[in-house]
Design a protein around this motif. Structure first.
Motif, PDB file in Angstrom:
ATOM      1  N   CYS A  96       0.838  -1.191   0.000  1.00 61.23           N
ATOM      2  CA  CYS A  96       0.000   0.000   0.000  1.00 61.23           C
ATOM      3  C   CYS A  96       0.879   1.250   0.000  1.00 61.23           C
ATOM      4  CB  CYS A  96      -0.917   0.002   1.223  1.00 61.23           C
ATOM      5  SG  CYS A  96      -1.979   1.449   1.284  1.00 61.23           S
ATOM      6  N   ASN A 111     -10.189  15.017   3.837  1.00 58.89           N
ATOM      7  CA  ASN A 111      -9.785  13.984   2.887  1.00 58.89           C
ATOM      8  C   ASN A 111      -8.287  13.982   2.607  1.00 58.89           C
ATOM      9  OD1 ASN A 111      -9.599  16.273   1.377  1.00 58.89           O
ATOM     10  ND2 ASN A 111     -11.122  15.691  -0.146  1.00 58.89           N
ATOM     11  N   ASN A 112      -7.517  14.812   3.348  1.00 53.60           N
ATOM     12  CA  ASN A 112      -6.067  14.815   3.174  1.00 53.60           C
ATOM     13  C   ASN A 112      -5.381  15.294   4.441  1.00 53.60           C
ATOM     14  OD1 ASN A 112      -5.541  17.750   3.154  1.00 53.60           O
ATOM     15  ND2 ASN A 112      -6.741  17.709   1.280  1.00 53.60           N
ATOM     16  N   ASP A 113      -4.072  15.104   4.489  1.00 47.83           N
ATOM     17  CA  ASP A 113      -3.239  15.521   5.626  1.00 47.83           C
ATOM     18  C   ASP A 113      -2.314  16.672   5.234  1.00 47.83           C
ATOM     19  OD1 ASP A 113      -4.102  13.769   7.590  1.00 47.83           O
ATOM     20  OD2 ASP A 113      -2.607  12.249   7.127  1.00 47.83           O
ATOM     21  N   THR A 114      -2.690  17.492   4.269  1.00 50.23           N
ATOM     22  CA  THR A 114      -1.763  18.493   3.752  1.00 50.23           C
ATOM     23  C   THR A 114      -2.061  19.928   4.186  1.00 50.23           C
ATOM     24  OG1 THR A 114      -3.033  18.636   1.700  1.00 50.23           O
ATOM     25  CG2 THR A 114      -1.163  17.115   1.737  1.00 50.23           C
ATOM     26  N   LYS A 138     -10.400   3.611   3.157  1.00 52.04           N
ATOM     27  CA  LYS A 138     -10.070   4.750   4.005  1.00 52.04           C
ATOM     28  C   LYS A 138     -11.361   5.519   4.249  1.00 52.04           C
ATOM     29  CE  LYS A 138      -8.699   8.405   0.775  1.00 52.04           C
ATOM     30  NZ  LYS A 138      -7.606   9.303   0.415  1.00 52.04           N
ATOM     31  N   ASP A 177      -0.660   4.254  -1.114  1.00 52.72           N
ATOM     32  CA  ASP A 177      -1.618   5.357  -1.077  1.00 52.72           C
ATOM     33  C   ASP A 177      -1.820   5.850   0.351  1.00 52.72           C
ATOM     34  OD1 ASP A 177      -2.088   5.257  -3.820  1.00 52.72           O
ATOM     35  OD2 ASP A 177      -3.605   3.696  -3.581  1.00 52.72           O
ATOM     36  N   ASN A 178      -2.368   7.045   0.453  1.00 54.23           N
ATOM     37  CA  ASN A 178      -2.691   7.592   1.767  1.00 54.23           C
ATOM     38  C   ASN A 178      -3.827   6.811   2.404  1.00 54.23           C
ATOM     39  OD1 ASN A 178      -0.812   9.632   1.527  1.00 54.23           O
ATOM     40  ND2 ASN A 178      -2.266  11.073   0.662  1.00 54.23           N
ATOM     41  N   THR A 179      -3.786   6.739   3.727  1.00 57.34           N
ATOM     42  CA  THR A 179      -4.870   6.090   4.449  1.00 57.34           C
ATOM     43  C   THR A 179      -5.789   7.168   5.008  1.00 57.34           C
ATOM     44  OG1 THR A 179      -3.483   6.022   6.410  1.00 57.34           O
ATOM     45  CG2 THR A 179      -3.469   4.069   5.003  1.00 57.34           C
ATOM     46  N   THR A 180      -6.592   6.816   5.980  1.00 55.11           N
ATOM     47  CA  THR A 180      -7.538   7.758   6.566  1.00 55.11           C
ATOM     48  C   THR A 180      -6.812   8.991   7.103  1.00 55.11           C
ATOM     49  OG1 THR A 180      -9.066   5.984   7.110  1.00 55.11           O
ATOM     50  CG2 THR A 180      -9.273   8.030   8.364  1.00 55.11           C
ATOM     51  N   PRO A 181      -7.231  10.180   6.690  1.00 55.83           N
ATOM     52  CA  PRO A 181      -6.535  11.402   7.119  1.00 55.83           C
ATOM     53  C   PRO A 181      -6.871  11.800   8.550  1.00 55.83           C
ATOM     54  CG  PRO A 181      -8.393  11.960   5.736  1.00 55.83           C
ATOM     55  CD  PRO A 181      -8.313  10.455   5.751  1.00 55.83           C
ATOM     56  N   CYS A 200      -4.474  -1.641   0.119  1.00 52.30           N
ATOM     57  CA  CYS A 200      -4.740  -0.632   1.150  1.00 52.30           C
ATOM     58  C   CYS A 200      -6.089  -0.825   1.830  1.00 52.30           C
ATOM     59  CB  CYS A 200      -4.695   0.770   0.555  1.00 52.30           C
ATOM     60  SG  CYS A 200      -3.080   1.253  -0.052  1.00 52.30           S
TER      61      CYS A 200
END
Length: 152
Positions: free
Chosen positions: A24, A141-144, A114, A26-30, A111
């Protein structure tokens, strides 16, 4: 000739039977990102000394004890539609009540799923050291980028 044919068939069988790796990437749950700002000058980022962060009915979140930070990442409860955090700073504690909807999205076989959090709201908060807040994005939906600005 028969040896070469057997060797080729065996090689093709081995190559075709291989599966791609299930890793995996890809990003997971943010996580929810809170960014701290000066209450008087609301465009200036103001670091805060975090004494502790505790999810109510859960343990203290490690890594945030006695640290001076300008933002924090905290997880939201995947099994509920609300999460309550108690954030302590300077000997004072504030409790923030978050509510949200959940949308599970299939990412990939490696993955799994999420969770995207939607319609984020702050139902209430105490104002011992936190003066006000602004929700920048109601969909997590993101950590950015910061989802909520906290003014203190």
């Amino acid at each position: 000739m028969k040896k070469y044919f057997t060797l080729i068939v065996l090689s093709l069988t081995l190559v075709l039977s291989c599966e791609k790796d299930d890793i995996c990437l890809d990003n997971t749950t943010p996580n929810l990102i809170l960014k701290f700002y000066d209450f008087e000058k609301d465009t200036i980022v103001k670091k805060v000394l975090i004494d502790s962060i505790k999810a109510i009915d859960n343990a203290i979140i490690e890594g945030y004890t006695k640290k001076t930070l300008d933002s924090i990442l905290i997880p939201l409860d995947l099994n509920e539609f609300k999460t309550v955090y108690k954030i302590s700073s300077g000997g004072k504690s504030d409790t923030i009540y978050f509510s949200y909807g959940r949308n599970d999205v299939f990412v990939s076989r490696s993955c799994g799923y999420k969770t995207i959090f939607e319609n984020l709201k702050i139902d209430s908060f105490t104002n011992n050291w936190i003066k006000s807040y602004n929700i920048n994005n109601t969909t997590i939906n993101n950590d950015t980028t910061a989802h909520i600005n906290i003014y203190h």
